[in-house]
Design an enzyme around this catalytic site. Structure first.
Site, PDB file in Angstrom:
ATOM      1  N   ARG A  15     106.041  43.777  62.989  1.00  0.00           N
ATOM      2  CA  ARG A  15     105.177  44.786  62.372  1.00  0.00           C
ATOM      3  C   ARG A  15     103.900  44.980  63.192  1.00  0.00           C
ATOM      4  O   ARG A  15     103.552  44.164  64.040  1.00  0.00           O
ATOM      5  CB  ARG A  15     104.805  44.360  60.945  1.00  0.00           C
ATOM      6  CG  ARG A  15     105.934  44.429  59.953  1.00  0.00           C
ATOM      7  CD  ARG A  15     105.538  43.832  58.597  1.00  0.00           C
ATOM      8  NE  ARG A  15     105.403  42.377  58.668  1.00  0.00           N
ATOM      9  CZ  ARG A  15     105.060  41.603  57.638  1.00  0.00           C
ATOM     10  NH1 ARG A  15     104.799  42.150  56.461  1.00  0.00           N
ATOM     11  NH2 ARG A  15     104.975  40.299  57.773  1.00  0.00           N
ATOM     12  N   LYS A  75      99.716  39.583  60.023  1.00  0.00           N
ATOM     13  CA  LYS A  75      99.802  38.172  59.622  1.00  0.00           C
ATOM     14  C   LYS A  75      98.518  37.430  59.979  1.00  0.00           C
ATOM     15  O   LYS A  75      97.726  37.869  60.809  1.00  0.00           O
ATOM     16  CB  LYS A  75     101.004  37.498  60.285  1.00  0.00           C
ATOM     17  CG  LYS A  75     102.347  38.012  59.790  1.00  0.00           C
ATOM     18  CD  LYS A  75     102.520  37.875  58.282  1.00  0.00           C
ATOM     19  CE  LYS A  75     102.618  36.427  57.839  1.00  0.00           C
ATOM     20  NZ  LYS A  75     102.757  36.307  56.347  1.00  0.00           N
ATOM     21  N   TYR A  94      96.563  39.956  56.113  1.00  0.00           N
ATOM     22  CA  TYR A  94      97.054  38.933  55.190  1.00  0.00           C
ATOM     23  C   TYR A  94      96.556  37.589  55.701  1.00  0.00           C
ATOM     24  O   TYR A  94      96.755  37.258  56.870  1.00  0.00           O
ATOM     25  CB  TYR A  94      98.589  38.924  55.146  1.00  0.00           C
ATOM     26  CG  TYR A  94      99.210  40.100  54.428  1.00  0.00           C
ATOM     27  CD1 TYR A  94      98.987  40.301  53.069  1.00  0.00           C
ATOM     28  CD2 TYR A  94     100.034  40.994  55.100  1.00  0.00           C
ATOM     29  CE1 TYR A  94      99.567  41.373  52.399  1.00  0.00           C
ATOM     30  CE2 TYR A  94     100.619  42.073  54.441  1.00  0.00           C
ATOM     31  CZ  TYR A  94     100.378  42.260  53.085  1.00  0.00           C
ATOM     32  OH  TYR A  94     100.942  43.319  52.430  1.00  0.00           O
ATOM     33  N   HIS A  96      96.490  34.396  53.337  1.00  0.00           N
ATOM     34  CA  HIS A  96      97.217  33.309  52.663  1.00  0.00           C
ATOM     35  C   HIS A  96      96.579  31.952  52.964  1.00  0.00           C
ATOM     36  O   HIS A  96      97.242  30.994  53.368  1.00  0.00           O
ATOM     37  CB  HIS A  96      98.691  33.315  53.082  1.00  0.00           C
ATOM     38  CG  HIS A  96      99.425  34.568  52.684  1.00  0.00           C
ATOM     39  ND1 HIS A  96      99.641  34.917  51.370  1.00  0.00           N
ATOM     40  CD2 HIS A  96      99.969  35.561  53.432  1.00  0.00           C
ATOM     41  CE1 HIS A  96     100.300  36.064  51.319  1.00  0.00           C
ATOM     42  NE2 HIS A  96     100.508  36.482  52.548  1.00  0.00           N
ATOM     43  N   GLU A 118      96.031  40.247  50.450  1.00  0.00           N
ATOM     44  CA  GLU A 118      96.758  39.778  49.269  1.00  0.00           C
ATOM     45  C   GLU A 118      95.877  39.509  48.062  1.00  0.00           C
ATOM     46  O   GLU A 118      96.387  39.308  46.953  1.00  0.00           O
ATOM     47  CB  GLU A 118      97.584  38.521  49.600  1.00  0.00           C
ATOM     48  CG  GLU A 118      96.792  37.250  49.795  1.00  0.00           C
ATOM     49  CD  GLU A 118      96.261  37.050  51.198  1.00  0.00           C
ATOM     50  OE1 GLU A 118      95.736  35.964  51.491  1.00  0.00           O
ATOM     51  OE2 GLU A 118      96.369  37.989  52.027  1.00  0.00           O
ATOM     52  N   SER A 134     105.744  43.023  48.869  1.00  0.00           N
ATOM     53  CA  SER A 134     106.480  42.305  47.822  1.00  0.00           C
ATOM     54  C   SER A 134     107.748  43.067  47.462  1.00  0.00           C
ATOM     55  O   SER A 134     108.797  42.463  47.191  1.00  0.00           O
ATOM     56  CB  SER A 134     105.606  42.130  46.583  1.00  0.00           C
ATOM     57  OG  SER A 134     104.501  41.301  46.857  1.00  0.00           O
ATOM     58  N   ILE A 178     106.327  41.828  40.974  1.00  0.00           N
ATOM     59  CA  ILE A 178     106.866  42.849  41.877  1.00  0.00           C
ATOM     60  C   ILE A 178     108.058  42.301  42.662  1.00  0.00           C
ATOM     61  O   ILE A 178     109.112  42.938  42.752  1.00  0.00           O
ATOM     62  CB  ILE A 178     105.788  43.352  42.850  1.00  0.00           C
ATOM     63  CG1 ILE A 178     104.602  43.960  42.082  1.00  0.00           C
ATOM     64  CG2 ILE A 178     106.382  44.395  43.802  1.00  0.00           C
ATOM     65  CD1 ILE A 178     104.957  45.168  41.244  1.00  0.00           C
ATOM     66  N   VAL A 179     107.928  41.103  43.224  1.00  0.00           N
ATOM     67  CA  VAL A 179     109.028  40.505  43.985  1.00  0.00           C
ATOM     68  C   VAL A 179     110.235  40.283  43.078  1.00  0.00           C
ATOM     69  O   VAL A 179     111.362  40.684  43.395  1.00  0.00           O
ATOM     70  CB  VAL A 179     108.602  39.169  44.625  1.00  0.00           C
ATOM     71  CG1 VAL A 179     109.815  38.445  45.215  1.00  0.00           C
ATOM     72  CG2 VAL A 179     107.581  39.408  45.721  1.00  0.00           C
ATOM     73  N   VAL A 239     107.321  33.626  42.493  1.00  0.00           N
ATOM     74  CA  VAL A 239     106.135  33.370  41.678  1.00  0.00           C
ATOM     75  C   VAL A 239     104.887  33.438  42.546  1.00  0.00           C
ATOM     76  O   VAL A 239     104.838  32.848  43.625  1.00  0.00           O
ATOM     77  CB  VAL A 239     106.230  31.996  40.991  1.00  0.00           C
ATOM     78  CG1 VAL A 239     104.948  31.681  40.229  1.00  0.00           C
ATOM     79  CG2 VAL A 239     107.422  31.958  40.052  1.00  0.00           C
ATOM     80  N   ALA A 268     107.883  32.868  48.012  1.00  0.00           N
ATOM     81  CA  ALA A 268     106.511  32.358  47.909  1.00  0.00           C
ATOM     82  C   ALA A 268     106.190  31.322  48.977  1.00  0.00           C
ATOM     83  O   ALA A 268     105.165  30.648  48.891  1.00  0.00           O
ATOM     84  CB  ALA A 268     106.289  31.750  46.522  1.00  0.00           C
ATOM     85  N   ASP A 270     104.992  31.530  51.908  1.00  0.00           N
ATOM     86  CA  ASP A 270     103.713  31.689  52.613  1.00  0.00           C
ATOM     87  C   ASP A 270     102.531  31.235  51.764  1.00  0.00           C
ATOM     88  O   ASP A 270     101.413  31.119  52.270  1.00  0.00           O
ATOM     89  CB  ASP A 270     103.511  33.127  53.105  1.00  0.00           C
ATOM     90  CG  ASP A 270     103.677  34.162  52.017  1.00  0.00           C
ATOM     91  OD1 ASP A 270     103.839  33.781  50.846  1.00  0.00           O
ATOM     92  OD2 ASP A 270     103.641  35.370  52.330  1.00  0.00           O
ATOM     93  N   ARG A 280     109.416  23.090  54.705  1.00  0.00           N
ATOM     94  CA  ARG A 280     109.053  23.625  56.017  1.00  0.00           C
ATOM     95  C   ARG A 280     109.196  25.144  55.987  1.00  0.00           C
ATOM     96  O   ARG A 280     109.939  25.691  55.181  1.00  0.00           O
ATOM     97  CB  ARG A 280     109.938  23.040  57.120  1.00  0.00           C
ATOM     98  CG  ARG A 280     111.360  23.581  57.149  1.00  0.00           C
ATOM     99  CD  ARG A 280     112.305  22.755  57.977  1.00  0.00           C
ATOM    100  NE  ARG A 280     112.843  21.639  57.212  1.00  0.00           N
ATOM    101  CZ  ARG A 280     113.957  21.016  57.542  1.00  0.00           C
ATOM    102  NH1 ARG A 280     114.610  21.354  58.623  1.00  0.00           N
ATOM    103  NH2 ARG A 280     114.415  20.013  56.806  1.00  0.00           N
ATOM    104  N   VAL A 299     111.677  31.802  55.273  1.00  0.00           N
ATOM    105  CA  VAL A 299     110.965  32.634  56.246  1.00  0.00           C
ATOM    106  C   VAL A 299     109.708  33.204  55.581  1.00  0.00           C
ATOM    107  O   VAL A 299     109.787  33.825  54.518  1.00  0.00           O
ATOM    108  CB  VAL A 299     111.869  33.767  56.757  1.00  0.00           C
ATOM    109  CG1 VAL A 299     111.095  34.701  57.681  1.00  0.00           C
ATOM    110  CG2 VAL A 299     113.076  33.183  57.493  1.00  0.00           C
ATOM    111  N   ALA A 300     108.550  32.993  56.224  1.00  0.00           N
ATOM    112  CA  ALA A 300     107.285  33.387  55.605  1.00  0.00           C
ATOM    113  C   ALA A 300     106.923  34.852  55.843  1.00  0.00           C
ATOM    114  O   ALA A 300     106.030  35.374  55.182  1.00  0.00           O
ATOM    115  CB  ALA A 300     106.163  32.498  56.121  1.00  0.00           C
TER     116      ALA A 300
END
Length: 371
Positions: A15, A75, A94, A96, A118, A134, A178-179, A239, A268, A270, A280, A299-300
């Site tokens: 992205r 990211k 983002y 996080h 976020e 999401s 949303i997710v 969540v 979730a 990330d 991990r 995958v984050a």
């Protein structure tokens, strides 16, 4: 302002933070835009498209970071980018931070103004800059889950929607935001049997009404989660607590009760993950690992796999805030916008978002006292 758009360096992240149309709008508002060469290639935006809209193209990331008043990214910065931080830099991306204490400390130490996509929050509680990603991640969770249920990848060998005379897969979704809603909708559309667990009775009523009871809803509590996880072919963690670390709702003991070859997709991750056995973060090039006979997809940056769709969707919602920040300057923009104030995670050397401060064990300072 001089707005910089560096190329993303996170593994398999395709992205870009700004489309050429976005660059055009910032330019029309009187700002300069500098884009690192190749930043848009993964999303199908060549350097020439940015140049045609008046953006300046430069080869190196250092030139983008060094000259910019505001950096727009997708990211969170990685450790190799911490050296670019400088006092007063406005970083809009983002972040996080609840799952990244080293980044939170680096931003605070360098006195970077960190505005996190976020945690920008509307008065009604909506997260407008998180919502489109999401939506993408929720829909992708079902796609990748169906993929890894195939026997070739070590899955149970189940077709998500089944066929006449053969039952469909059991899809369990934790969280009705949303997710979760997008994951449930996609799984239902593919013919799966879908159960969604949620804490809010009002939200469950809404889901039940919209889907006419075709999505089964359950109150989210440890007893119901344990029973649902046990029967899952595909378990999706969806969540979110804005800005905070995700709660561990599924214990390792629960995962041990799952069917051999079942699949977990934790959206979730990330924010630290909601499944205890997600220990991990994985990448698109190596997305799954097996634990207790269950495949874990962690995958984050899931939307990075569909970068063109994701970049358009992201710029649609970030650009109005970028124009506000660039047009008014940070302090005036923050004073004028409550949603934007909630997006500020670090300012003047302090952590200014309480759930982040608690998660990373750094002192919290109310932004209002600093503005």
């Amino acid at each position: 302002m001089l707005i910089g758009v560096p190329k993303e360096i996170k593994a398999n992240e395709y992205r870009v933070a700004l489309t050429p149309a976005g660059a055009s709008m910032l330019k029309a508002a009187g700002h300069r835009v500098i884009v690192q060469s190749g930043a848009g290639d993964g999303s199908g935006f060549g350097d020439e498209l940015y140049a045609a809209e008046g953006a300046e193209i430069t080869d190196g990331a250092s030139e983008v970071w060094a000259g910019a008043d505001m950096i727009m990214k997708v990211k969170e910065p990685l450790p190799e980018e911490f050296g670019f931080f400088k006092e007063g830099l406005l970083l809009f991306t983002y972040l996080h931070l609840a799952a990244a204490p080293a980044l939170a400390k680096a931003l605070a130490d360098a006195k970077v103004t960190g505005v996190a996509y976020e945690t920008i929050q509307l008065p009604g509680g909506g997260l407008p800059l998180l919502t489109p990603m999401s939506e993408v991640a929720g829909r992708m969770a079902v796609q990748v889950g169906a993929h890894y249920l195939e026997a070739y990848f070590g899955g149970r060998g189940i077709l998500l929607g089944g066929v006449p005379g053969v039952p469909p897969a059991e899809v369990i979704v934790l969280g009705g935001g949303i997710v979760g809603l997008n994951a449930a909708r996609m799984a239902l559309g593919m013919g799966a049997s879908v159960t969604l667990l949620e804490r809010s009775a009002e939200r469950m009523r809404y889901i039940d009404e919209v889907f006419a009871g075709r999505i089964h809803t359950l109150m989210s509590n440890p007893y119901n989660i344990a029973n649902a996880v046990k029967k899952a072919d595909l378990l999706i963690g969806a969540v979110l607590i804005p800005g905070a670390r995700a709660p561990h709702l599924v214990t390792e003991a629960m995962v041990q009760t799952m069917k051999k070859g079942a699949v977990i997709v934790d959206v979730a991750v990330d924010q630290g993950g909601t499944i205890a056995t997600i220990d991990r973060v994985t990448t698109h090039s190596d997305p799954v690992y097996e634990k207790h006979g269950v495949l874990h997809y962690a995958v984050a940056n899931m939307p990075g796999a569909v970068p063109r769709t994701s970049t358009f969707a992201l710029t649609n919602v970030t650009l109005p805030y970028a124009l506000e920040l660039a047009g008014k300057g940070f302090e005036a923009a923050a004073k004028a916008s409550e949603p934007l104030r909630k997006g500020v995670n670090t300012y003047k050397g302090h952590v200014t978002y309480k759930p982040v401060a608690e998660a990373v064990s750094l002192p919290y300072v109310d932004l209002a006292t600093l503005l």
